[in-house]
Design a protein around this motif. Structure first.
Motif, PDB file in Angstrom:
ATOM      1  N   ASP A   1      12.684  -4.519 -27.889  1.00 26.86           N
ATOM      2  CA  ASP A   1      11.786  -3.488 -27.528  1.00 26.86           C
ATOM      3  C   ASP A   1      11.510  -2.282 -28.247  1.00 26.86           C
ATOM      4  N   THR A   2      10.984  -1.340 -28.222  1.00 24.24           N
ATOM      5  CA  THR A   2      10.692  -0.312 -29.052  1.00 24.24           C
ATOM      6  C   THR A   2      12.063   0.718 -29.429  1.00 24.24           C
ATOM      7  N   ASN A   3      13.022   0.490 -28.518  1.00 22.38           N
ATOM      8  CA  ASN A   3      14.087   1.358 -28.941  1.00 22.38           C
ATOM      9  C   ASN A   3      15.054   0.463 -29.848  1.00 22.38           C
ATOM     10  N   HIS A   4      14.775  -0.955 -30.355  1.00 20.95           N
ATOM     11  CA  HIS A   4      15.641  -1.530 -31.163  1.00 20.95           C
ATOM     12  C   HIS A   4      14.769  -2.277 -32.287  1.00 20.95           C
ATOM     13  N   VAL A   5      14.064  -1.564 -32.877  1.00 20.96           N
ATOM     14  CA  VAL A   5      13.018  -2.357 -33.823  1.00 20.96           C
ATOM     15  C   VAL A   5      13.788  -2.936 -34.979  1.00 20.96           C
ATOM     16  N   LEU A   6      13.539  -4.313 -35.252  1.00 16.27           N
ATOM     17  CA  LEU A   6      14.363  -5.066 -36.022  1.00 16.27           C
ATOM     18  C   LEU A   6      13.279  -5.230 -37.355  1.00 16.27           C
ATOM     19  N   GLN A   7      14.037  -5.501 -38.278  1.00 18.98           N
ATOM     20  CA  GLN A   7      13.377  -6.258 -39.582  1.00 18.98           C
ATOM     21  C   GLN A   7      13.984  -7.665 -40.018  1.00 18.98           C
ATOM     22  N   SER A   8      13.339  -8.480 -40.447  1.00 22.66           N
ATOM     23  CA  SER A   8      13.744  -9.658 -40.826  1.00 22.66           C
ATOM     24  C   SER A   8      12.977 -10.450 -42.064  1.00 22.66           C
ATOM     25  N   GLU A   9      13.395 -10.867 -43.058  1.00 21.40           N
ATOM     26  CA  GLU A   9      12.672 -11.670 -44.186  1.00 21.40           C
ATOM     27  C   GLU A   9      12.481 -13.078 -43.812  1.00 21.40           C
ATOM     28  N   TYR A  10      13.127 -13.492 -42.600  1.00 15.76           N
ATOM     29  CA  TYR A  10      13.051 -15.030 -42.152  1.00 15.76           C
ATOM     30  C   TYR A  10      12.244 -14.968 -40.953  1.00 15.76           C
ATOM     31  N   SER A  11      12.600 -14.261 -39.973  1.00 19.63           N
ATOM     32  CA  SER A  11      12.023 -14.393 -38.556  1.00 19.63           C
ATOM     33  C   SER A  11      10.787 -13.588 -38.459  1.00 19.63           C
ATOM     34  N   GLU A  12       9.980 -14.075 -37.391  1.00 21.50           N
ATOM     35  CA  GLU A  12       8.795 -13.168 -36.967  1.00 21.50           C
ATOM     36  C   GLU A  12       9.641 -12.197 -35.916  1.00 21.50           C
ATOM     37  N   VAL A  13       9.180 -11.043 -36.061  1.00 19.21           N
ATOM     38  CA  VAL A  13       9.650  -9.743 -35.072  1.00 19.21           C
ATOM     39  C   VAL A  13       8.666  -9.497 -33.913  1.00 19.21           C
ATOM     40  N   ASN A  14       8.812  -9.751 -32.811  1.00 19.66           N
ATOM     41  CA  ASN A  14       7.768  -9.231 -31.906  1.00 19.66           C
ATOM     42  C   ASN A  14       8.407  -7.937 -31.471  1.00 19.66           C
ATOM     43  N   VAL A  15       7.770  -6.835 -31.243  1.00 17.41           N
ATOM     44  CA  VAL A  15       8.187  -5.466 -30.538  1.00 17.41           C
ATOM     45  C   VAL A  15       7.442  -5.640 -29.423  1.00 17.41           C
ATOM     46  N   ILE A  16       8.088  -5.424 -28.483  1.00 16.13           N
ATOM     47  CA  ILE A  16       7.483  -5.447 -27.007  1.00 16.13           C
ATOM     48  C   ILE A  16       7.626  -4.182 -26.334  1.00 16.13           C
ATOM     49  N   GLY A  17       6.771  -3.507 -25.649  1.00 16.28           N
ATOM     50  CA  GLY A  17       6.634  -2.295 -25.188  1.00 16.28           C
ATOM     51  C   GLY A  17       8.380  -2.093 -24.338  1.00 16.28           C
ATOM     52  N   ALA A  18       8.706  -0.910 -24.132  1.00 18.26           N
ATOM     53  CA  ALA A  18      10.077  -0.474 -23.410  1.00 18.26           C
ATOM     54  C   ALA A  18      10.007  -0.633 -21.893  1.00 18.26           C
ATOM     55  N   GLY A  19       9.288  -1.239 -21.283  1.00 17.81           N
ATOM     56  CA  GLY A  19       9.155  -1.242 -20.126  1.00 17.81           C
ATOM     57  C   GLY A  19      10.493  -2.151 -19.328  1.00 17.81           C
ATOM     58  N   ALA A  20      10.882  -1.918 -18.469  1.00 15.77           N
ATOM     59  CA  ALA A  20      12.067  -2.478 -17.805  1.00 15.77           C
ATOM     60  C   ALA A  20      11.740  -4.231 -17.607  1.00 15.77           C
ATOM     61  N   ASP A  21      12.795  -4.707 -18.313  1.00 17.31           N
ATOM     62  CA  ASP A  21      12.470  -6.356 -18.583  1.00 17.31           C
ATOM     63  C   ASP A  21      11.401  -6.921 -19.466  1.00 17.31           C
ATOM     64  N   ALA A  22      10.660  -5.920 -20.060  1.00 20.36           N
ATOM     65  CA  ALA A  22       9.568  -6.491 -20.774  1.00 20.36           C
ATOM     66  C   ALA A  22       9.768  -7.551 -21.716  1.00 20.36           C
ATOM     67  N   VAL A  23      10.901  -7.217 -22.590  1.00 17.54           N
ATOM     68  CA  VAL A  23      11.184  -8.317 -23.532  1.00 17.54           C
ATOM     69  C   VAL A  23      11.881  -9.616 -22.963  1.00 17.54           C
ATOM     70  N   ASP A  24      12.344  -9.737 -21.770  1.00 15.06           N
ATOM     71  CA  ASP A  24      12.734 -10.826 -20.936  1.00 15.06           C
ATOM     72  C   ASP A  24      11.491 -11.631 -20.519  1.00 15.06           C
ATOM     73  N   PHE A  25      10.606 -10.982 -19.942  1.00 10.78           N
ATOM     74  CA  PHE A  25       9.080 -11.781 -19.523  1.00 10.78           C
ATOM     75  C   PHE A  25       8.638 -12.166 -20.804  1.00 10.78           C
ATOM     76  N   ALA A  26       8.546 -11.367 -21.783  1.00  9.14           N
ATOM     77  CA  ALA A  26       7.664 -11.872 -22.905  1.00  9.14           C
ATOM     78  C   ALA A  26       8.350 -13.025 -23.516  1.00  9.14           C
ATOM     79  N   LEU A  27       9.692 -13.098 -23.544  1.00 11.36           N
ATOM     80  CA  LEU A  27      10.529 -14.285 -24.174  1.00 11.36           C
ATOM     81  C   LEU A  27      10.194 -15.580 -23.112  1.00 11.36           C
TER      82      LEU A  27
END
Length: 150
Positions: A32-58
């Motif tokens: 989510d927007t509170n834990h923005v990551l960077q990676s040279e290998y992986s695709e990073v998808n930043v999801i809105g900070a709504g409750a369970d937004a990352v869970d439902f996107a995954l």
């Protein structure tokens, strides 16, 4: 097979990437927007900070034969329902045979905490090198199983 990681505060992201490279498996990190990551290998998808937004996107992205890394039993249950393979950051596999029991234990623990009015938790134990080794070995075994069953 693609590997999806529920990456918010996930301590095993680098282990997942290292193992995935050995198999040429693509990795998507969801945060989510509170834990923005960077990676040279992986695709990073930043999801809105709504409750369970990352869970439902995954859950919306994963497909049969994919591998999901999450510590959320609910996410694991939904991903298993789609035919994905699932692993906890401890290295424990979520399966159709154990997920109901895990969900029930989570429910009963929450109910007991609410009844005792104890809302503070100690939190997880500090992660050790042995925890990382156990996870890496278990992840590799699950990847091999997923590849055999393709």
């Amino acid at each position: 097979m693609r590997i999806y990681v529920d990456a918010d505060a996930c301590p095993v992201v680098r282990i997942v990437e290292e193992t995935a490279k050995k198999y040429g498996a693509p990795v998507t990190l969801l945060c989510d927007t509170n834990h923005v990551l960077q990676s040279e290998y992986s695709e990073v998808n930043v999801i809105g900070a709504g409750a369970d937004a990352v869970d439902f996107a995954l859950v919306g992205l994963c497909r049969k034969g994919d591998l999901v890394v999450t510590q959320d039993y609910g996410v694991a249950a939904m991903a298993l329902g789609k035919g994905a393979f699932c692993i906890h950051q401890s290295g424990r596999w979520y399966t159709n045979e154990n997920i109901d029991q895990m969900l029930m234990e989570r429910h009963l623990s929450g109910k007991a905490r609410r009844a005792s009015k104890k809302n503070h938790l100690k939190g997880p134990k500090k992660r050790t090198v042995q925890d990382d080794v156990r996870f890496a070995e278990s992840l590799e075994q699950l990847i091999q199983k997923a590849l055999r069953e393709q």
